[in-house]
Design a protein around this motif. Structure first.
Motif, PDB file in Angstrom:
ATOM      1  N   GLY A  56       0.764  -1.236   0.000  1.00 32.19           N
ATOM      2  CA  GLY A  56       0.000   0.000   0.000  1.00 32.19           C
ATOM      3  C   GLY A  56       0.796   1.288   0.000  1.00 32.19           C
ATOM      4  N   LEU A  57       2.105   1.215  -0.221  1.00 29.12           N
ATOM      5  CA  LEU A  57       2.910   2.441  -0.299  1.00 29.12           C
ATOM      6  C   LEU A  57       2.846   2.984  -1.727  1.00 29.12           C
ATOM      7  N   THR A  65       7.006  17.428 -12.523  1.00 32.13           N
ATOM      8  CA  THR A  65       6.819  17.448 -11.069  1.00 32.13           C
ATOM      9  C   THR A  65       6.329  16.096 -10.548  1.00 32.13           C
ATOM     10  N   GLN A  66       5.990  15.166 -11.449  1.00 33.05           N
ATOM     11  CA  GLN A  66       5.450  13.878 -11.015  1.00 33.05           C
ATOM     12  C   GLN A  66       6.502  13.059 -10.282  1.00 33.05           C
ATOM     13  N   ARG A  67       6.054  12.361  -9.241  1.00 36.28           N
ATOM     14  CA  ARG A  67       6.923  11.474  -8.469  1.00 36.28           C
ATOM     15  C   ARG A  67       6.332  10.070  -8.473  1.00 36.28           C
ATOM     16  N   ILE A  68       7.188   9.086  -8.384  1.00 36.04           N
ATOM     17  CA  ILE A  68       6.733   7.697  -8.491  1.00 36.04           C
ATOM     18  C   ILE A  68       7.034   6.941  -7.189  1.00 36.04           C
ATOM     19  N   PRO A  69       6.201   5.940  -6.847  1.00 41.11           N
ATOM     20  CA  PRO A  69       6.436   5.154  -5.634  1.00 41.11           C
ATOM     21  C   PRO A  69       7.368   3.954  -5.838  1.00 41.11           C
ATOM     22  N   PHE A  70       7.449   3.489  -7.092  1.00 42.27           N
ATOM     23  CA  PHE A  70       8.298   2.323  -7.369  1.00 42.27           C
ATOM     24  C   PHE A  70       8.658   2.281  -8.847  1.00 42.27           C
ATOM     25  N   TYR A  73      -4.624   3.146   2.308  1.00 36.76           N
ATOM     26  CA  TYR A  73      -4.722   2.517   1.000  1.00 36.76           C
ATOM     27  C   TYR A  73      -4.845   0.999   1.147  1.00 36.76           C
ATOM     28  N   PRO A  74      -5.629   0.353   0.296  1.00 35.28           N
ATOM     29  CA  PRO A  74      -5.724  -1.110   0.344  1.00 35.28           C
ATOM     30  C   PRO A  74      -4.445  -1.763  -0.175  1.00 35.28           C
ATOM     31  N   GLN A  75      -4.184  -2.980   0.262  1.00 37.55           N
ATOM     32  CA  GLN A  75      -3.048  -3.722  -0.273  1.00 37.55           C
ATOM     33  C   GLN A  75      -3.321  -4.055  -1.734  1.00 37.55           C
TER      34      GLN A  75
END
Length: 276
Positions: free
Chosen positions: A54-55, A106-111, A173-175
């Protein structure tokens, strides 16, 4: 080159000669940057098991990601579809199926995982293969079961099935494995384009995703997604062996308090397959 210019100095106007001299460091720096690309290194932003848990909030800038590789895949901020990196450009396929090049600096990504791609092996395969047969062929080309490989597939496909997850909006956030019933699938017949992916070893599970992992981008750059199923037709396979990797971890409260003790290996497999 400099000696040659000095010998011919009297052939140039003074200002033109100085302009050439000033340009030399810039050219040298550009050549040095190109030479310093490590074509055997994998860079990962974020932790795969964290994404599964959920990150989804982006932390790593897309512009910074481009400095780490020109080839790869990942997830967008708030899980809005799938990402793919090809020839230094980042493409996003949303839950709606809309696919486009990401221009928002400006967009950032989690993975994401990326590398600078330079093929060490190239083969042309003109036959239909389902996903199982295709992976068996790749296994025969990748002899080191504990090796890391970046894989580029270019060509025609008899059939493709991809998917994308919808964005999330409300915390907690859901898994990701709990959102399988919300993913949207896309099917393509007699299409052509690129598969961007990796085969990573078991010891990289949780930080990355072990086994095969591919994302698709059509030649028209208007369709894509995470590969669920395929039948090849006429393809060129390019393989690059990697020998090192680094992981850039987030620095935020959600990551700092995340429970990484939980085994998410089965969740990762379910998400990769697109079903439990």
């Amino acid at each position: 080159m400099l000696n040659s210019l000095l010998r011919k100095r009297n052939m140039f106007p003074a200002r033109a000669f100085m302009a050439v001299l000033l340009a030399l460091p810039t050219l040298a720096n550009a050549q040095a940057r190109k030479a310093h690309h490590d074509y055997h290194h994998l860079f990962t932003a974020g932790v795969a098991s964290g994404l599964m848990g959920g990150l989804y909030d982006g932390f790593y800038p897309v512009d910074s990601l481009k400095t780490k590789g020109d080839f790869g895949l990942g997830a967008p901020d708030k899980l809005d579809g799938e990402l793919l990196v090809l020839d230094g450009k980042i493409y996003q396929t949303q839950y709606t199926g809309k696919t486009f090049e990401v221009h928002d600096h400006t967009q950032r990504i989690p993975f994401a995982m990326v590398n600078f791609f330079k093929a060490g092996t190239t083969i042309h395969v003109q036959q239909q293969m389902d996903k199982t047969t295709f992976y068996h062929l790749l296994d025969s080309l990748l002899p080191n079961i504990n090796g890391m490989y970046a894989i580029h597939i270019k060509g025609k496909f008899r059939y493709l099935k991809t998917r994308a997850f919808p964005p999330v909006s409300e915390q907690p956030y859901p898994q990701l494995a709990g959102m399988l019933d919300r993913q949207r699938f896309f099917q393509f017949n007699d299409d052509s384009g690129d598969l961007i992916g990796y085969r990573l070893p078991a010891y990289m599970d949780n930080t990355n995703i072990s086994g095969y992992h591919f994302h698709y981008l059509s030649d028209q750059k208007t369709a894509g997604g995470h590969i669920v199923d395929l039948i090849t037709s006429d393809i060129v396979i390019e393989i690059a062996a990697l020998d090192s990797y680094t992981v850039q971890v987030p620095s935020n409260p959600a990551f700092n308090h995340f429970d990484f003790k939980k085994d998410r290996a089965e969740d990762i497999k379910s998400v990769e397959r697109g079903k439990r």
